[in-house]
Scaffold this motif. Structure first.
Motif, PDB file in Angstrom:
ATOM      1  N   VAL A 151      28.133  33.799 132.267  1.00  0.00           N
ATOM      2  CA  VAL A 151      27.224  33.278 131.241  1.00  0.00           C
ATOM      3  C   VAL A 151      27.839  33.532 129.867  1.00  0.00           C
ATOM      4  O   VAL A 151      27.979  34.686 129.450  1.00  0.00           O
ATOM      5  CB  VAL A 151      25.832  33.938 131.334  1.00  0.00           C
ATOM      6  CG1 VAL A 151      24.944  33.461 130.195  1.00  0.00           C
ATOM      7  CG2 VAL A 151      25.184  33.607 132.675  1.00  0.00           C
ATOM      8  N   PRO A 152      28.225  32.484 129.149  1.00  0.00           N
ATOM      9  CA  PRO A 152      28.898  32.663 127.861  1.00  0.00           C
ATOM     10  C   PRO A 152      27.923  32.988 126.738  1.00  0.00           C
ATOM     11  O   PRO A 152      27.478  32.108 126.002  1.00  0.00           O
ATOM     12  CB  PRO A 152      29.573  31.305 127.630  1.00  0.00           C
ATOM     13  CG  PRO A 152      28.704  30.329 128.348  1.00  0.00           C
ATOM     14  CD  PRO A 152      28.122  31.064 129.530  1.00  0.00           C
ATOM     15  N   THR A 153      27.574  34.252 126.599  1.00  0.00           N
ATOM     16  CA  THR A 153      26.673  34.667 125.527  1.00  0.00           C
ATOM     17  C   THR A 153      27.037  36.062 125.067  1.00  0.00           C
ATOM     18  O   THR A 153      27.526  36.878 125.842  1.00  0.00           O
ATOM     19  CB  THR A 153      25.200  34.651 125.995  1.00  0.00           C
ATOM     20  OG1 THR A 153      24.358  35.061 124.917  1.00  0.00           O
ATOM     21  CG2 THR A 153      24.994  35.596 127.166  1.00  0.00           C
ATOM     22  N   GLU A 154      26.812  36.306 123.784  1.00  0.00           N
ATOM     23  CA  GLU A 154      26.993  37.655 123.239  1.00  0.00           C
ATOM     24  C   GLU A 154      25.670  38.396 123.146  1.00  0.00           C
ATOM     25  O   GLU A 154      25.629  39.525 122.680  1.00  0.00           O
ATOM     26  CB  GLU A 154      27.650  37.575 121.850  1.00  0.00           C
ATOM     27  CG  GLU A 154      29.082  37.071 121.883  1.00  0.00           C
ATOM     28  CD  GLU A 154      29.975  37.957 122.751  1.00  0.00           C
ATOM     29  OE1 GLU A 154      29.828  39.182 122.691  1.00  0.00           O
ATOM     30  OE2 GLU A 154      30.815  37.419 123.496  1.00  0.00           O
ATOM     31  N   LEU A 155      24.602  37.754 123.566  1.00  0.00           N
ATOM     32  CA  LEU A 155      23.297  38.413 123.540  1.00  0.00           C
ATOM     33  C   LEU A 155      23.210  39.445 124.656  1.00  0.00           C
ATOM     34  O   LEU A 155      23.838  39.282 125.709  1.00  0.00           O
ATOM     35  CB  LEU A 155      22.187  37.372 123.741  1.00  0.00           C
ATOM     36  CG  LEU A 155      21.989  36.341 122.637  1.00  0.00           C
ATOM     37  CD1 LEU A 155      20.973  35.295 123.083  1.00  0.00           C
ATOM     38  CD2 LEU A 155      21.535  37.002 121.351  1.00  0.00           C
ATOM     39  N   PRO A 156      22.435  40.514 124.461  1.00  0.00           N
ATOM     40  CA  PRO A 156      22.153  41.423 125.580  1.00  0.00           C
ATOM     41  C   PRO A 156      21.589  40.623 126.754  1.00  0.00           C
ATOM     42  O   PRO A 156      20.674  39.818 126.577  1.00  0.00           O
ATOM     43  CB  PRO A 156      21.117  42.390 125.012  1.00  0.00           C
ATOM     44  CG  PRO A 156      21.338  42.349 123.529  1.00  0.00           C
ATOM     45  CD  PRO A 156      21.769  40.948 123.217  1.00  0.00           C
ATOM     46  N   LEU A 157      22.115  40.833 127.944  1.00  0.00           N
ATOM     47  CA  LEU A 157      21.807  39.996 129.095  1.00  0.00           C
ATOM     48  C   LEU A 157      21.091  40.785 130.180  1.00  0.00           C
ATOM     49  O   LEU A 157      21.515  41.878 130.554  1.00  0.00           O
ATOM     50  CB  LEU A 157      23.098  39.398 129.667  1.00  0.00           C
ATOM     51  CG  LEU A 157      22.978  38.554 130.935  1.00  0.00           C
ATOM     52  CD1 LEU A 157      22.159  37.288 130.674  1.00  0.00           C
ATOM     53  CD2 LEU A 157      24.362  38.198 131.469  1.00  0.00           C
ATOM     54  N   THR A 158      20.001  40.200 130.706  1.00  0.00           N
ATOM     55  CA  THR A 158      19.272  40.734 131.848  1.00  0.00           C
ATOM     56  C   THR A 158      19.164  39.627 132.883  1.00  0.00           C
ATOM     57  O   THR A 158      18.950  38.462 132.529  1.00  0.00           O
ATOM     58  CB  THR A 158      17.858  41.181 131.450  1.00  0.00           C
ATOM     59  OG1 THR A 158      17.939  42.128 130.388  1.00  0.00           O
ATOM     60  CG2 THR A 158      17.123  41.806 132.615  1.00  0.00           C
ATOM     61  N   VAL A 159      19.305  39.978 134.147  1.00  0.00           N
ATOM     62  CA  VAL A 159      19.163  39.016 135.240  1.00  0.00           C
ATOM     63  C   VAL A 159      18.197  39.593 136.262  1.00  0.00           C
ATOM     64  O   VAL A 159      18.285  40.773 136.608  1.00  0.00           O
ATOM     65  CB  VAL A 159      20.521  38.715 135.915  1.00  0.00           C
ATOM     66  CG1 VAL A 159      20.356  37.670 137.013  1.00  0.00           C
ATOM     67  CG2 VAL A 159      21.548  38.243 134.891  1.00  0.00           C
TER      68      VAL A 159
END
Length: 410
Positions: free
Chosen positions: A194-202
């Motif tokens: 997932v191309p994001t710099e945001l904090p990521l939760t799945v």
């Protein structure tokens, strides 16, 4: 949908803060944010009364939250109160937003929810994701995420993080989809893809759907079993206002509970699983239909119009669902069962046989079965709200990186 992000009867979503002076300050900031989010606009004195701190301490905390852009000062409170009027405080309309995204078998979606619980941006794309490699699916999802992030920034809102709902098993405390049978995915690490710099939760879509029901449902109890369905059927158990995830994070796979062990093969590797009798595709097969997009709504239309074959298929699905739920209810003793997702639209035709099986097979008193008002939007809203609530849970920890541009991983 607009709703308070916090009900003080229920647990918050954040991790435990350290037992230090700094940790105490962060907990107090969170208490102030939650009080204003749940009950505002409030004066400083009213906040102090609710959180049990002195007015001087609350005033210091409020000033910090105003400087951080998380609270707004609205001016004097409305007349009619005894004593000198205070300045009313409210959660900022131009602060952080939580970004939620969902990977479905036949759709992708993203939305942004602000700290007041209002959806500020939304994007949906129909997509046949079954059997597709994860990378192109997640690249398309990233386009929708960037679209809602751009809309949010243009409105003066700062994305605080991204939570992604997926129809599969997610290893606890990771971003890895261990198995998603209805997508054909196995051991997919979204952190890499997932191309994001945001904090990521799945997390599993059923878990996010249950959290949405807990946070947004008007009369949802603190202990309930949430069941949702599209192609597959998932469940999540909420106990004392918190998700019961299980040792590995895999709790709630109701769709793969066998209701007829000699039944047809299931993509999970088993036979006679509930999904083979009560999933959307199973109902369509039994009804002799192929309705294409938005199948749940079309099934509901056919049933409402009196199509007896569709109604019979739904009655049979309700009976299978009741059999599977009996085991869960006997084992877990929830206060209620809540039908969400596509099941909520089909409830009028599922419930009679479901409740008949449940009442006839439950060892003790059968629990009530209710229908979610969130419908298929539950997982997406739960994902976005989980990020927005994390800001309320730890305004310092989450809010510190909002203006920096590069972000950080959760």
């Amino acid at each position: 949908m607009t709703a308070p992000l916090h009900d003080e009867r229920r647990g918050t979503s954040g991790a435990r803060l350290p037992d230090t002076q700094q940790g105490m300050r962060r907990r107090n900031l969170s208490r102030v944010m939650h009080a204003v989010a749940a009950h505002g606009p409030l004066s400083r004195a009213a906040v102090a009364s609710r959180v049990g701190l002195t007015r001087a301490a609350v005033s210091t905390l409020v000033d910090e939250l105003i400087r951080s852009g998380l609270l707004d000062e609205l001016g004097p409170e409305r007349p009619g109160r005894v004593g000198r009027p205070g300045s009313a405080l409210a959660v900022s309309a131009r602060g952080p937003v939580g970004i939620g995204a969902e990977v479905g078998v036949d759709h992708l979606a993203a939305c942004a929810v602000d700290l007041r619980g209002e959806v500020q941006a939304r994007a949906v794309r129909r997509a046949g994701n079954r059997g597709r490699p994860p990378l192109p699916v997640l690249q398309e999802l990233a386009v929708l995420v960037e679209q809602v992030c751009d809309e949010s920034r243009q409105a003066g809102l700062a994305p605080a993080g991204l939570a992604v709902a997926v129809p599969g098993l997610v290893a606890r405390d990771t971003r890895t989809v261990v198995r998603a049978p209805n997508l054909g995915w196995q051991d997919v690490d979204l952190d890499r893809l997932v191309p994001t710099e945001l904090p990521l939760t799945v997390d599993n879509e059923a878990n996010f759907g249950a959290l949405a029901e807990l946070w947004l449902g008007a009369e949802t109890p603190e202990d309930f079993l949430h069941v949702s369905a599209e192609i597959g059927i998932g469940a999540a158990l909420v106990v004392d206002g918190r998700l019961l995830r299980g040792t590995h994070g895999f709790a709630g796979e109701l769709g793969h509970v066998p209701v007829r062990p000699e039944g047809p093969a299931c993509p999970c590797g088993g036979r006679g699983c509930l999904e083979q009798y009560a999933g959307e595709e199973a109902v369509l097969r039994a009804a002799g239909l192929n309705l294409g997009e938005d199948r749940g709504a079309r099934l509901a239309e056919r049933a409402a119009a009196g199509d007896e074959r569709v109604r019979r298929a739904l009655r049979e699905a309700g009976a299978a669902l009741g059999i599977a739920l009996t085991g869960a209810v006997n084992l877990l003793d929830p206060r209620a069962v809540v039908l969400g997702g596509a099941l909520s639209r089909l409830a009028p035709w599922l419930l009679p046989t479901l409740e008949e099986e449940l009442s006839g097979r439950t060892a003790g008193r059968a629990c009530g079965v209710t229908v979610s008002g969130l419908g298929p939007d539950g997982p997406l809203l739960g994902a976005a709200h989980s990020v927005a609530r994390s800001v309320l849970d730890d305004p310092v920890g989450v809010g510190a990186g909002l203006g920096g541009g590069t972000g950080r991983r959760a």
